[in-house]
Enzyme design. Structure first.
Site, short mmCIF file in Angstrom:
data_model
loop_
_atom_site.label_atom_id
_atom_site.label_comp_id
_atom_site.label_asym_id
_atom_site.label_seq_id
_atom_site.Cartn_x
_atom_site.Cartn_y
_atom_site.Cartn_z
N LYS A 1 2.15 -2.51 -4.94
CA LYS A 1 0.97 -2.15 -5.75
C LYS A 1 1.29 -0.94 -6.63
O LYS A 1 0.90 -0.90 -7.80
CB LYS A 1 -0.22 -1.80 -4.83
CG LYS A 1 -0.66 -2.91 -3.90
CD LYS A 1 -1.65 -2.36 -2.85
CE LYS A 1 -1.79 -3.29 -1.67
NZ LYS A 1 -2.45 -2.64 -0.51
N THR B 1 3.49 -3.57 1.43
CA THR B 1 2.90 -4.17 0.23
C THR B 1 2.32 -3.07 -0.64
O THR B 1 2.20 -3.24 -1.85
CB THR B 1 1.78 -5.17 0.59
OG1 THR B 1 0.90 -4.55 1.54
CG2 THR B 1 2.35 -6.44 1.16
N HIS C 1 6.09 -10.14 11.63
CA HIS C 1 5.75 -8.96 10.84
C HIS C 1 6.35 -7.68 11.34
O HIS C 1 6.14 -6.63 10.73
CB HIS C 1 4.23 -8.77 10.78
CG HIS C 1 3.53 -9.67 9.83
ND1 HIS C 1 3.42 -9.38 8.49
CD2 HIS C 1 2.92 -10.86 10.01
CE1 HIS C 1 2.76 -10.34 7.89
NE2 HIS C 1 2.45 -11.26 8.78
N LYS D 1 -1.31 4.85 3.68
CA LYS D 1 -0.96 3.74 4.57
C LYS D 1 -1.40 4.17 5.97
O LYS D 1 -1.83 5.31 6.16
CB LYS D 1 0.54 3.46 4.55
CG LYS D 1 1.40 4.74 4.61
CD LYS D 1 2.90 4.46 4.51
CE LYS D 1 3.37 4.23 3.10
NZ LYS D 1 3.86 2.88 2.89
N ARG D 2 -1.34 3.28 6.94
CA ARG D 2 -1.64 3.71 8.31
C ARG D 2 -0.75 4.88 8.70
O ARG D 2 0.39 4.99 8.23
CB ARG D 2 -1.41 2.55 9.29
CG ARG D 2 -2.44 1.46 9.20
CD ARG D 2 -3.81 1.97 9.58
NE ARG D 2 -3.88 2.20 11.01
CZ ARG D 2 -4.78 1.66 11.82
NH1 ARG D 2 -5.71 0.86 11.34
NH2 ARG D 2 -4.77 1.91 13.11
N LYS E 1 6.40 5.56 9.73
CA LYS E 1 6.13 5.69 8.29
C LYS E 1 6.39 7.12 7.81
O LYS E 1 6.44 7.37 6.60
CB LYS E 1 4.69 5.26 7.99
CG LYS E 1 4.48 3.74 8.17
CD LYS E 1 3.02 3.37 7.88
CE LYS E 1 2.70 1.89 8.09
NZ LYS E 1 3.00 1.06 6.92
C1 LIG Z 1 -1.91 -2.38 0.72
C2 LIG Z 1 -2.69 -1.72 1.80
C3 LIG Z 1 -2.07 -1.39 3.01
C4 LIG Z 1 -0.60 -1.63 3.27
O1 LIG Z 1 0.10 -0.47 2.85
P1 LIG Z 1 1.63 -0.24 3.28
O2 LIG Z 1 2.00 0.97 2.48
O3 LIG Z 1 2.39 -1.44 2.86
O4 LIG Z 1 1.64 0.01 4.73
C5 LIG Z 1 -2.83 -0.78 3.99
N1 LIG Z 1 -4.13 -0.50 3.80
C6 LIG Z 1 -4.75 -0.78 2.64
C7 LIG Z 1 -6.19 -0.42 2.50
C8 LIG Z 1 -4.06 -1.40 1.61
O5 LIG Z 1 -4.71 -1.70 0.48
#
Ligand SMILES: *Cc1c(COP(=O)(O)O)cnc(C)c1O
Length: 799
Positions: free
Chosen positions: A648, A644, A356, A536-537, A542
């Site tokens: 979305k 991911t 990952h 995101k985190r 990022k």
């Molecule tokens: C989808 C999701 C992530 C992953 O987000 P990335 O932008 O791909 O880092 C992290 N936290 C939550 C709550 C999510 O639903």
């Protein structure tokens, strides 16, 4: 009354069943019931409908001797279960009607459920999407994880700074799980290894019991459910009675306290390892419990270990369960009497590993000293694996699992895996070229790609009812199980009526967000402004810093020309920083300070607003993503394995501003370059730029906008300048994630976004094409890929 399992129940039947559970399970009369009581009664009613298909699925898999998939993950970021189960069981609109018959507001009931937050971010959410897709595809599977008493911490802001408080989802009954007291395994630690008649015998110095807690995961259509089996730790002896009777009550409870710490907390960090003994023990606890359970089930059904790889496929979600290699060998050798060669061969044909991350600080390593002390038998087996690999491959001396006094878990996972996979096309190429270049040369067929995906049931049908209605009306409901059908929407991308409806659905989602979450923060968000979202985190790679610096530069430009032709924008941030990651925490502080200043500025107030709702989690994502116009996917190229969140957003009709990183590359290929706002260095260019001394300073000096933004921070225009000295110093002098080098390109891409958004019909058309071409990013496609290329598993039809 028994729920009818063969047809969808009526509203009246659901109402009766809810009242039954309220009375007989909750022990409450309706006139005394709280929202919590009602929510539990509703959950038990829905759970009843899951149990039938669940038992049937388990029976079908056993009766047909089917191959099973086992997904081992330290994290499952599940979120709420009730709403998703209602969707997958096809209980709407009957459930909504049943609740209104009872005088209840369905949304209030759904919102009462705490998020099951047993994960940090993308990796854990991927595991949750995979579980849902495995069930939707009738693939017999178990997810194995840890039943953490405290999931991911809760985030608050105090003076703009992150404050963590413990999360306590298990402080109330969890209506979805079934405790299995007959599925318990002993897990040992420490102690010593003897040799008896030439065989190794491990005498653990400590041990705990792993107890199974099962949650059914119902698939789309409601005819198959798999099991998420989470392990809780119990002491082998509940109480030291002699110490208790001697009056030493605290010491008497010690074994219990020791065991409980194992399943107490989720490590709140998704990129760096704490190096703590407890973390290693947690990883072994999960892995050993899962493997003992898998072998017990296999032996009960088949007996002959020779066919283990034909009946069992195990997937390791990152290296966290990488001790599975040595553990499976240990069980096969020490408990089932196999020789090392045969045990290793069986293990390798059964195990697979998903990589990952390429970030060096995130590649797990344990000292040989710690490994030898906590898992002495495994340390021996690791050395046997390493030695055998050296001998059979004739590898160069620098390759291997044990280097000096370190055990490299990535190398261990790779060497013990039949298949190793990356999570996007670009990431897989980088895995081959960088972290595992040497091992790839020795095993050129082992690495494969499986680009991540997300489940359209949760992320479209549940999260975005307005868009779902429009799609159902336009192309029917078939897309829910076959997301490629969304491409039929492309035929409507030039239909003004359709675009009007699409615009209306998005605007309704934005208005709901504006009147709800954002109004609660005191942010004035006009639903006709661009909703620009980065959730995101919080991590340097990022680049939330890039985003907030752009906000400052834009604010400054608007001030220079307040009557200019600006496109109103609401920037929304969400995300948590690891508690010990102080640079990330200082970015959070900065965003909040900048928001305070900018939001209050009467000159720019109607043109630029910044919102940072605290405690980003799955439920918040379900509210934010359907309301987004612009998806920020701006990581330094080469650093985000897949992402991911980006998927979305795309399927919810947000356009992406992004770098050529992770799955962004594939998203852009699918939706078309003309429907994607690309900027920034490529992974290759970024690596070259990073190697040039003085790159940051040079880029800042060349960028008027960036220089001004940094200057305004240094002048203390947003809170105290001293709070940001470290961040500023790092940006000027080091900037390993190339915020400065990409700044001007990002700023220009944002102005292209402004212009594009001003053309409403043009924007809506691009949004429609993003949705229509997002079918590839369903986790159903991903799981089919794993089934075909890695697991060699096939769907099972229940009898
Ligand atoms: C989808 C999701 C992530 C992953 O987000 P990335 O932008 O791909 O880092 C992290 N936290 C939550 C709550 C999510 O639903």
């Amino acid at each position: 009354m028994r729920p009818d399992l063969t047809t969808t129940p009526t509203a009246a039947a659901l109402r009766d069943q809810i009242l039954h559970h309220l009375t007989h399970t909750q022990g409450r009369g309706p006139e005394f019931a709280t929202v919590f009581d009602w929510r539990l009664a509703v959950s038990y009613t829905v759970r009843d409908l899951m149990v039938g298909p669940w038992v049937q699925a388990i029976r079908a898999a056993r009766d047909q001797g089917a191959k099973r998939v086992y997904y081992l993950s330290m994290e499952f970021l599940i979120g709420r279960i009730l709403g998703d189960a209602i969707i997958n069981l096809n209980l709407e609109p009957a459930m909504g009607e049943a609740l209104s018959l009872l005088g209840l507001d369905e949304q209030v009931i759904l919102d009462d459920e705490p998020d099951a937050a047993l994960g940090n971010g993308g990796l854990g959410r991927l595991a949750a999407c995979f579980m849902e897709s495995l069930s939707s595809l009738n693939c017999p599977a178990f997810g194995y994880g840890i039943r953490y008493e405290h999931g991911l911490f809760r985030q608050r802001f105090e003076g703009g700074q992150q404050v963590e408080t413990p999360e306590d989802w298990l402080n109330q009954p969890h209506p979805w799980e079934f405790v299995r007291i007959n599925y318990s395994y002993e897990i040992g630690f420490k102690g010593h290894v003897d040799t008896v008649d030439g065989r190794a015998v491990w005498h653990p110095g400590e041990s705990v019991i792993a107890r199974a807690y099962d949650t059914p995961v119902i698939g789309w259509g409601g005819d198959w459910a798999n099991t998420l089996r989470l392990w809780g730790a119990l002491p082998t002896t509940l109480l030291d009675l002699s110490r208790f009777n001697a009056g030493d009550h605290t010491a008497a409870a010690e074994p219990e306290a020791l065991a409980r710490t194992l399943s107490r907390v989720l490590y709140p960090d998704d990129t760096t390892e704490s190096g703590k003994e407890l973390r290693l023990k947690q990883e072994y606890f999960l892995t050993s419990a899962a493997l003992q359970d898998i072998l017990a089930r296999f032996l009960a059904e088949h007996g002959d270990l020779e066919i283990l790889p034909e009946k069992v496929a195990i997937q390791l979600n990152d290296t966290h369960p990488a001790i599975a290699g040595p553990e499976l060998i240990r069980l096969l050798m020490d408990q089932h009497g196999l020789g090392f060669e045969r045990a290793q061969d069986l293990a390798r044909r059964t195990l697979n590993y998903t990589n990952h991350t390429l970030l060096p600080e995130a590649l797990e390593r344990w000292s040989t000293w710690l490994m030898g002390r906590v898992l002495p038998r495994h340390m021996q087996i690791i050395q046997m694996i390493d030695e055998d690999h050296r001998r059979t491959t004739n590898r160069p001396a620098h390759i291997g699992i044990v280097h000096g006094d370190q055990v490299h878990m990535g190398e261990l996972a790779f060497i013990m895996a039949g298949r190793v996979n990356g999570v996007s096309a670009l990431h897989t190429d980088l895995v081959k070229d960088t972290v595992f270049a040497d091992l790839h040369r020795l095993h050129p067929d082992r690495i494969v790609n499986q680009t991540n995906g997300v489940t359209p049931r949760r992320w479209l049908r549940m999260a975005n009812p307005a868009l779902t209605r429009l799609m159902d009306d336009t192309i029917g409901t078939g897309w829910t199980a076959d997301l490629d059908q969304l491409k039929e929407l492309a035929a409507h991308a030039d239909d003004a009526g359709f675009l009007q409806h699409l615009h209306g659905a998005k605007r309704a989602n934005k208005a709901a967000l504006s009147n709800g979450l954002l109004a609660g923060l005191g942010v004035r968000a006009d639903p006709d402004a661009i909703f620009d979202v980065q959730v995101k985190r919080i991590h340097e790679y990022k680049r939330q810093l890039l985003n907030v610096l752009e906000a400052i530069a834009l604010w400054h430009r608007i001030h220079e020309d307040p009557n200019g032709d600006w496109t109103p924008r609401v920037k929304i941030f969400g995300g948590k920083a690891a508690p010990g990651y102080w640079l990330a925490k200082s970015v959070i502080h900065l965003i909040n300070d900048v928001a305070t200043t900018i939001n209050a500025d009467p000159v720019t107030r109607d043109l630029l607003q910044i919102a940072y709702p605290p405690n980003y989690n799955v439920s918040m994502a379900e509210d934010l993503i359907p309301a987004a116009d612009l998806s920020e996917q701006i990581s330094t190229a080469g650093k985000e394995a897949s992402g991911t969140g980006n998927m979305k957003f795309t399927m919810n009709g947000a356009l992406t501003i992004g770098t050529l990183d992770g799955a962004n590359v594939e998203i852009r290929e699918h939706v078309g370059a003309e429907n994607f706002f690309l900027f920034g260095l490529t992974a290759e260019e970024a690596a070259a730029e990073r190697a040039r001394p003085g790159h940051a300073r040079r880029a800042i000096e060349a960028s008027e906008d960036m220089k001004i933004a940094l200057q305004l921070i240094a002048e203390g225009r947003f809170g105290r300048a001293e709070s940001y000295y470290a961040l500023l110093d790092r940006t000027w002098n080091d900037d390993p994630f190339l915020v400065a080098s990409d700044f001007d390109a990002y700023f220009a891409a944002q102005r292209a976004v402004d212009r594009a958004y001003a053309d409403q019909a043009g924007w809506d058309r691009m949004a429609a094409l993003n949705i229509a071409r997002s079918g590839f990013f369903s986790s159903d496609r991903t799981i089919r890929g794993y089934m075909r290329d890695i697991w060699h598993a096939v769907p099972v039809v229940p009898a």
